[in-house]
Enzyme design. Structure first.
Site, mmCIF file in Angstrom:
data_model
loop_
_atom_site.group_PDB
_atom_site.id
_atom_site.type_symbol
_atom_site.label_atom_id
_atom_site.label_comp_id
_atom_site.label_asym_id
_atom_site.label_seq_id
_atom_site.Cartn_x
_atom_site.Cartn_y
_atom_site.Cartn_z
ATOM 1 N N SER A 89 0.821 -1.204 0.000
ATOM 2 C CA SER A 89 0.000 0.000 0.000
ATOM 3 C C SER A 89 0.861 1.262 0.000
ATOM 4 O O SER A 89 1.604 1.489 -0.949
ATOM 5 C CB SER A 89 -0.977 -0.083 1.192
ATOM 6 O OG SER A 89 -1.903 0.958 1.166
ATOM 7 N N ASP B 27 -10.626 -3.660 -4.755
ATOM 8 C CA ASP B 27 -9.976 -2.642 -3.927
ATOM 9 C C ASP B 27 -10.403 -1.257 -4.420
ATOM 10 O O ASP B 27 -10.216 -0.942 -5.593
ATOM 11 C CB ASP B 27 -8.452 -2.816 -4.092
ATOM 12 C CG ASP B 27 -7.643 -1.844 -3.244
ATOM 13 O OD1 ASP B 27 -8.227 -0.917 -2.652
ATOM 14 O OD2 ASP B 27 -6.412 -2.016 -3.194
ATOM 15 N N HIS C 30 -8.417 -4.223 -0.473
ATOM 16 C CA HIS C 30 -7.087 -3.639 -0.243
ATOM 17 C C HIS C 30 -6.224 -4.532 0.656
ATOM 18 O O HIS C 30 -5.012 -4.354 0.733
ATOM 19 C CB HIS C 30 -7.262 -2.245 0.382
ATOM 20 C CG HIS C 30 -6.053 -1.380 0.230
ATOM 21 N ND1 HIS C 30 -5.537 -1.007 -0.992
ATOM 22 C CD2 HIS C 30 -5.227 -0.817 1.170
ATOM 23 C CE1 HIS C 30 -4.467 -0.246 -0.803
ATOM 24 N NE2 HIS C 30 -4.264 -0.130 0.494
#
Ligand code: MLT
Length: 212
Positions: free
Chosen positions: A111, A161, A192
């Site tokens: 991320s 996501d 995610h």
């Protein structure tokens, strides 16, 4: 420039640490240098060094990140440039201090960490021997073209996501391929969050490209 060294945790490989690859672990928003250590050890069986680093930015005074953002998925590009240089300078200093090989670095980022890992690929396209970027976005759309060392790069996106934008990822893939990186992009049925499937694909990718 006025860099602040990033906080870190380093665990040397079981043997011959100076000759081994070093996995540079880049956490997600709110994480720290410890977050990805057990996953990295699971992936390498203790045969690589692992270096977890902690982002220097505090969002709202307490949430750790590697660089500032203006809103969800909207990056402060000036800060991302600065923080990428700060991270690269920290890696160079730590390689001298801890004795790992600066030419054998593999980034492993999730991320927000994947996004600064990608910014390293864009700004320093010959620095990393490889990069695994879980749930990434194109970090610096204006930073092109570049000529890479043809390192392998694994991108894993989650199909549901909210951060996954197919066009943005197509541009990202194209940019990296044009630079000569060996790109593998996997779309995973998830959001995610990181899944077992990401880890399996990463394990296979590591086996294909590296003797660890
Ligand atoms: C980022 O800000 O790097 C991405 O939007 C993902 C996140 O960390 O929230």
């Amino acid at each position: 420039m006025n860099f602040t060294p990033l906080k870190y945790r380093f665990i040397a490989a079981n043997e011959q640490a100076a000759q081994r690859y070093t996995l540079v672990l880049l956490h997600g928003t709110g994480g720290d240098e410890n977050d990805l250590i057990s996953l990295a050890e699971q992936l390498t069986g203790g045969q690589a060094n692992v270096l977890g680093v902690r982002g220097n930015v505090l969002e709202n005074g307490y949430t750790t990140r590697f660089f500032r953002r203006m809103g969800t998925g909207i990056f402060d590009h000036a800060d991302l440039h600065f923080r990428t240089e700060e991270l690269v300078a920290t890696l160079q200093d730590l390689s001298a201090k801890l004795g790992f090989d600066p030419h054998k670095l593999i980034a492993l980022g999730y991320s927000n960490g994947a996004n600064i890992g990608g910014a390293i690929l864009q700004k320093y396209p010959t620095l990393l021997s490889g990069a695994v970027l879980w749930r990434p976005m194109l970090p610096l759309p204006e930073e092109k073209p570049l000529v890479s060392n043809q390192a392998p790069v694994l991108l894993t996106s989650g199909s549901s996501d909210p951060y996954y934008q197919p066009e943005n990822m197509n541009d990202y893939e194209e940019l990296l391929k044009t630079a000569g990186f060996q790109v593998q992009h996997e779309l995973i049925p998830s959001s995610h969050n990181l899944t077992q499937k990401d880890l399996q694909i990463t394990q296979d990718w590591l086996k294909t490209h590296f003797t660890i």
